[in-house]
Design a protein around this motif. Structure first.
Motif, PDB file in Angstrom:
ATOM      1  N   CYS A 105       1.066  -1.270   0.472  1.00 46.48           N
ATOM      2  CA  CYS A 105      -0.226  -0.294   0.064  1.00 46.48           C
ATOM      3  C   CYS A 105       1.327   1.366   0.252  1.00 46.48           C
ATOM      4  O   CYS A 105       1.950   1.259   0.888  1.00 46.48           O
ATOM      5  CB  CYS A 105      -0.909  -0.231   1.432  1.00 46.48           C
ATOM      6  SG  CYS A 105      -1.318   1.734   1.141  1.00 46.48           S
ATOM      7  N   THR A 130       0.006   4.060   1.262  1.00 42.04           N
ATOM      8  CA  THR A 130       0.831   4.403   2.424  1.00 42.04           C
ATOM      9  C   THR A 130       1.663   4.283   3.395  1.00 42.04           C
ATOM     10  O   THR A 130       2.444   5.302   3.977  1.00 42.04           O
ATOM     11  CB  THR A 130      -0.367   4.833   2.934  1.00 42.04           C
ATOM     12  OG1 THR A 130      -2.044   5.316   1.780  1.00 42.04           O
ATOM     13  CG2 THR A 130      -0.755   6.008   4.243  1.00 42.04           C
ATOM     14  N   CYS A 156      -2.956   2.729   6.661  1.00 47.41           N
ATOM     15  CA  CYS A 156      -4.254   3.219   6.121  1.00 47.41           C
ATOM     16  C   CYS A 156      -5.042   2.232   6.584  1.00 47.41           C
ATOM     17  O   CYS A 156      -5.186   0.797   6.574  1.00 47.41           O
ATOM     18  CB  CYS A 156      -4.078   3.209   4.840  1.00 47.41           C
ATOM     19  SG  CYS A 156      -4.681   1.839   3.147  1.00 47.41           S
ATOM     20  N   PRO A 157      -6.359   2.615   6.437  1.00 46.20           N
ATOM     21  CA  PRO A 157      -7.797   1.844   7.014  1.00 46.20           C
ATOM     22  C   PRO A 157      -7.889   0.223   6.027  1.00 46.20           C
ATOM     23  O   PRO A 157      -8.404  -0.504   6.097  1.00 46.20           O
ATOM     24  CB  PRO A 157      -9.008   2.651   6.694  1.00 46.20           C
ATOM     25  CG  PRO A 157      -8.931   3.781   6.594  1.00 46.20           C
ATOM     26  CD  PRO A 157      -6.896   4.235   5.972  1.00 46.20           C
ATOM     27  N   GLY A 158      -7.347   0.394   4.203  1.00 44.63           N
ATOM     28  CA  GLY A 158      -7.064  -0.546   3.979  1.00 44.63           C
ATOM     29  C   GLY A 158      -6.458  -1.405   4.041  1.00 44.63           C
ATOM     30  O   GLY A 158      -6.286  -2.728   3.070  1.00 44.63           O
ATOM     31  N   LEU A 183     -26.504   0.111   1.793  1.00 45.70           N
ATOM     32  CA  LEU A 183     -25.699   1.847   1.258  1.00 45.70           C
ATOM     33  C   LEU A 183     -27.063   3.124   1.187  1.00 45.70           C
ATOM     34  O   LEU A 183     -26.315   3.871   1.308  1.00 45.70           O
ATOM     35  CB  LEU A 183     -25.748   1.532  -0.360  1.00 45.70           C
ATOM     36  CG  LEU A 183     -23.861   0.347  -0.781  1.00 45.70           C
ATOM     37  CD1 LEU A 183     -24.293   0.403  -1.932  1.00 45.70           C
ATOM     38  CD2 LEU A 183     -23.513   1.303  -0.014  1.00 45.70           C
ATOM     39  N   PHE A 231     -14.182   4.986   9.588  1.00 39.10           N
ATOM     40  CA  PHE A 231     -13.166   4.346   8.488  1.00 39.10           C
ATOM     41  C   PHE A 231     -11.615   5.332   9.490  1.00 39.10           C
ATOM     42  O   PHE A 231     -10.847   5.210   9.726  1.00 39.10           O
ATOM     43  CB  PHE A 231     -13.515   5.052   7.534  1.00 39.10           C
ATOM     44  CG  PHE A 231     -13.322   4.195   6.326  1.00 39.10           C
ATOM     45  CD1 PHE A 231     -13.374   2.815   6.642  1.00 39.10           C
ATOM     46  CD2 PHE A 231     -13.936   4.260   5.261  1.00 39.10           C
ATOM     47  CE1 PHE A 231     -14.206   1.843   5.987  1.00 39.10           C
ATOM     48  CE2 PHE A 231     -13.686   3.180   4.346  1.00 39.10           C
ATOM     49  CZ  PHE A 231     -14.325   1.930   4.271  1.00 39.10           C
ATOM     50  N   VAL A 286     -20.768   3.600  -2.282  1.00 36.01           N
ATOM     51  CA  VAL A 286     -19.870   2.194  -2.897  1.00 36.01           C
ATOM     52  C   VAL A 286     -18.817   2.614  -3.648  1.00 36.01           C
ATOM     53  O   VAL A 286     -17.940   1.782  -3.246  1.00 36.01           O
ATOM     54  CB  VAL A 286     -20.868   1.197  -3.718  1.00 36.01           C
ATOM     55  CG1 VAL A 286     -21.377   2.163  -4.780  1.00 36.01           C
ATOM     56  CG2 VAL A 286     -20.254   0.150  -3.451  1.00 36.01           C
ATOM     57  N   ILE A 336     -16.795   4.260  -1.004  1.00 37.50           N
ATOM     58  CA  ILE A 336     -15.282   3.114   0.050  1.00 37.50           C
ATOM     59  C   ILE A 336     -14.497   2.202  -0.306  1.00 37.50           C
ATOM     60  O   ILE A 336     -13.519   1.576   0.105  1.00 37.50           O
ATOM     61  CB  ILE A 336     -16.590   2.260   0.213  1.00 37.50           C
ATOM     62  CG1 ILE A 336     -18.196   3.325   1.304  1.00 37.50           C
ATOM     63  CG2 ILE A 336     -16.207   0.361   1.616  1.00 37.50           C
ATOM     64  CD1 ILE A 336     -19.431   2.583   2.038  1.00 37.50           C
ATOM     65  N   LEU A 337     -14.869   1.808  -1.478  1.00 34.95           N
ATOM     66  CA  LEU A 337     -14.485   1.086  -2.345  1.00 34.95           C
ATOM     67  C   LEU A 337     -13.020   1.996  -2.555  1.00 34.95           C
ATOM     68  O   LEU A 337     -11.546   0.802  -2.694  1.00 34.95           O
ATOM     69  CB  LEU A 337     -14.948   0.752  -3.556  1.00 34.95           C
ATOM     70  CG  LEU A 337     -15.747  -0.545  -3.754  1.00 34.95           C
ATOM     71  CD1 LEU A 337     -16.341  -0.728  -4.887  1.00 34.95           C
ATOM     72  CD2 LEU A 337     -15.879  -1.917  -3.001  1.00 34.95           C
ATOM     73  N   THR A 353     -11.606   3.745  -1.284  1.00 40.68           N
ATOM     74  CA  THR A 353     -11.330   4.013   0.247  1.00 40.68           C
ATOM     75  C   THR A 353     -10.521   3.289   1.091  1.00 40.68           C
ATOM     76  O   THR A 353      -8.806   2.933   1.728  1.00 40.68           O
ATOM     77  CB  THR A 353     -11.934   4.635   0.788  1.00 40.68           C
ATOM     78  OG1 THR A 353     -12.222   5.624   0.267  1.00 40.68           O
ATOM     79  CG2 THR A 353     -11.108   4.691   2.551  1.00 40.68           C
ATOM     80  N   VAL A 354     -11.000   2.203   0.548  1.00 36.28           N
ATOM     81  CA  VAL A 354     -10.457   0.737   1.313  1.00 36.28           C
ATOM     82  C   VAL A 354      -9.187  -0.334   0.972  1.00 36.28           C
ATOM     83  O   VAL A 354      -8.092  -0.649   0.801  1.00 36.28           O
ATOM     84  CB  VAL A 354     -11.433   0.219   1.437  1.00 36.28           C
ATOM     85  CG1 VAL A 354     -10.838  -2.095   1.288  1.00 36.28           C
ATOM     86  CG2 VAL A 354     -12.203   0.150   2.288  1.00 36.28           C
ATOM     87  N   CYS A 383      -7.580   1.865  -2.209  1.00 36.30           N
ATOM     88  CA  CYS A 383      -6.824   2.679  -3.100  1.00 36.30           C
ATOM     89  C   CYS A 383      -6.078   3.833  -2.121  1.00 36.30           C
ATOM     90  O   CYS A 383      -4.739   4.115  -2.299  1.00 36.30           O
ATOM     91  CB  CYS A 383      -7.871   3.687  -3.939  1.00 36.30           C
ATOM     92  SG  CYS A 383      -8.565   3.096  -4.865  1.00 36.30           S
ATOM     93  N   CYS A 384      -6.748   3.113  -1.175  1.00 32.66           N
ATOM     94  CA  CYS A 384      -5.430   3.853   0.733  1.00 32.66           C
ATOM     95  C   CYS A 384      -4.941   5.850  -0.130  1.00 32.66           C
ATOM     96  O   CYS A 384      -4.006   5.388   0.749  1.00 32.66           O
ATOM     97  CB  CYS A 384      -3.721   3.468   0.769  1.00 32.66           C
ATOM     98  SG  CYS A 384      -4.371   1.545   0.057  1.00 32.66           S
ATOM     99  N   ILE A 434     -16.148  10.534   0.921  1.00 26.30           N
ATOM    100  CA  ILE A 434     -17.057   9.674   1.805  1.00 26.30           C
ATOM    101  C   ILE A 434     -17.570  10.750   3.152  1.00 26.30           C
ATOM    102  O   ILE A 434     -18.814  11.173   2.889  1.00 26.30           O
ATOM    103  CB  ILE A 434     -16.257   8.553   2.611  1.00 26.30           C
ATOM    104  CG1 ILE A 434     -15.889   7.924   2.086  1.00 26.30           C
ATOM    105  CG2 ILE A 434     -16.874   8.734   4.109  1.00 26.30           C
ATOM    106  CD1 ILE A 434     -15.397   6.321   3.673  1.00 26.30           C
ATOM    107  N   PHE A 479      -0.128   2.755  -9.898  1.00 26.80           N
ATOM    108  CA  PHE A 479       0.111   1.570  -9.972  1.00 26.80           C
ATOM    109  C   PHE A 479       1.220   1.539 -11.047  1.00 26.80           C
ATOM    110  O   PHE A 479       1.842   0.459 -12.043  1.00 26.80           O
ATOM    111  CB  PHE A 479      -1.191   0.984  -9.905  1.00 26.80           C
ATOM    112  CG  PHE A 479      -1.063  -0.909 -10.353  1.00 26.80           C
ATOM    113  CD1 PHE A 479      -0.490  -1.327  -9.055  1.00 26.80           C
ATOM    114  CD2 PHE A 479      -1.268  -1.312 -11.948  1.00 26.80           C
ATOM    115  CE1 PHE A 479      -0.256  -2.922  -9.270  1.00 26.80           C
ATOM    116  CE2 PHE A 479      -0.797  -3.113 -11.675  1.00 26.80           C
ATOM    117  CZ  PHE A 479      -0.479  -3.748 -10.527  1.00 26.80           C
ATOM    118  N   TYR A 528       4.498   2.561 -10.592  1.00 26.78           N
ATOM    119  CA  TYR A 528       4.660   0.735  -9.900  1.00 26.78           C
ATOM    120  C   TYR A 528       5.437  -0.102 -10.945  1.00 26.78           C
ATOM    121  O   TYR A 528       6.846  -0.060 -11.244  1.00 26.78           O
ATOM    122  CB  TYR A 528       4.379   0.180  -8.943  1.00 26.78           C
ATOM    123  CG  TYR A 528       5.023  -1.094  -8.580  1.00 26.78           C
ATOM    124  CD1 TYR A 528       5.296  -1.009  -7.327  1.00 26.78           C
ATOM    125  CD2 TYR A 528       3.926  -1.962  -9.399  1.00 26.78           C
ATOM    126  CE1 TYR A 528       5.501  -2.186  -6.941  1.00 26.78           C
ATOM    127  CE2 TYR A 528       3.976  -3.154  -8.187  1.00 26.78           C
ATOM    128  CZ  TYR A 528       5.088  -3.366  -7.088  1.00 26.78           C
ATOM    129  OH  TYR A 528       5.616  -4.807  -6.718  1.00 26.78           O
TER     130      TYR A 528
END
Lengths: 149, 118
Positions: A52, A54, A62-64, A117, A130, B37, B40-41, B43-44, B46-47, B55, B95, B98
């Motif tokens: 990641c 971060t 991070c949260p993920g 949702l 989060f 959605v 959330i996706l 954030t989780v 893609c950091c 959000i 990415f 990278y």
């Protein structure tokens, strides 16, 4: 407005295929991602999967963070390891499965179905979750230090 | 659709409902899609902090809608989508960088392999 929400259930192969196209693409994408995680084995450091950004840049979770290792553990049936790597992301996997099923059913029925949702306070709860998760798993003392992965 | 208004938000069919303006009565019309959605996706997975902004914007959609600010709610929904999109795009860019770095490292190692191998 999407054409699948006509108020009547999808009838015929063509309408069903149209309704299932979106969910099918999501399932296919998730399958590719799962295959990459399975083959890349993120639980062993130094693998081909990237860390990641971060964590790489700032050295914090991070949260993920731990999400790929969580997915890897889940794919191998190791539920407790999945919980350890990223418990919040694991909960969101279950929640997204729910909303994904509701989305698919709504497209087939021609009428959008509500899921978590669409609840009134969901964005607020998600945001607070989060933010708290981001802070808690980076606290350097027990019992929170166990959350750092 | 009925009336001189744009169609109301939400995937409801044009049924035998009474004609409804785009913005009211607020207690009956569904709020616009807040694209939660995607927030959330992104954030989780893609950091990146952009997901947090998405959000927060998604949070404002429902609040503004039920407070009676439909135009602002629609604007917040658009913003939420935009931030989630940029969050995902920044991950794609990272990415790509990278992969580029990995490729360059491989090329350098490959070019100097004759000197590295005795």
């Amino acid at each position: 407005m999407s054409t699948v929400y006509r108020g009547v259930p999808a009838r015929g192969a063509r309408a069903v295929a149209l309704a299932l196209a979106g969910p099918g693409a999501v399932v296919a994408g998730a399958g590719v991602a799962c295959a990459a995680v399975w083959l890349g084995d993120p639980t062993t450091p130094g693998g081909p999967l990237p860390v990641c950004p971060t964590k790489l840049l700032f050295g914090i979770d991070c949260p993920g963070c731990g999400g790929m290792r969580m997915a890897y553990s889940l794919l191998h049936g190791d539920f407790s390891a999945a919980l350890h790597y990223n418990a919040v992301a694991l909960v969101f996997v279950a929640l997204l499965a729910w909303s994904g099923a509701a989305w698919t059913a709504g497209r087939l029925r021609g009428r959008a179905m509500r899921s978590w949702l669409h609840w009134r306070w969901t964005p607020h709860v998600v945001g607070v979750t989060f933010a708290l998760w981001f802070v808690l798993r980076n606290l350097p003392f027990a019992p929170f230090s166990g959350l750092f992965v | 659709m009925t009336g001189p208004y744009p169609p109301p938000g939400g995937p409801y069919p044009p049924g035998p409902y009474p004609p409804q303006g785009p913005y009211g009565p607020y207690s009956y019309g569904p709020p616009p899609d807040n694209h939660l959605v995607w927030a959330i996706l992104s954030t989780v997975f893609c950091c990146v902090p952009f997901g947090i902004v998405a959000i927060v914007k998604a949070t404002q959609v429902n609040t503004l809608w039920y407070q009676g600010f439909p135009a602002e709610a629609h604007r917040a929904a658009d913003e939420a989508r935009k931030w989630a999109m940029w969050s995902a795009l920044s991950l794609a860019i990272l990415f790509g960088l990278y992969l580029l770095v990995v490729l360059v490292v491989f090329l350098i190692v490959g070019a100097s392999a004759s000197r590295l191998v005795p």
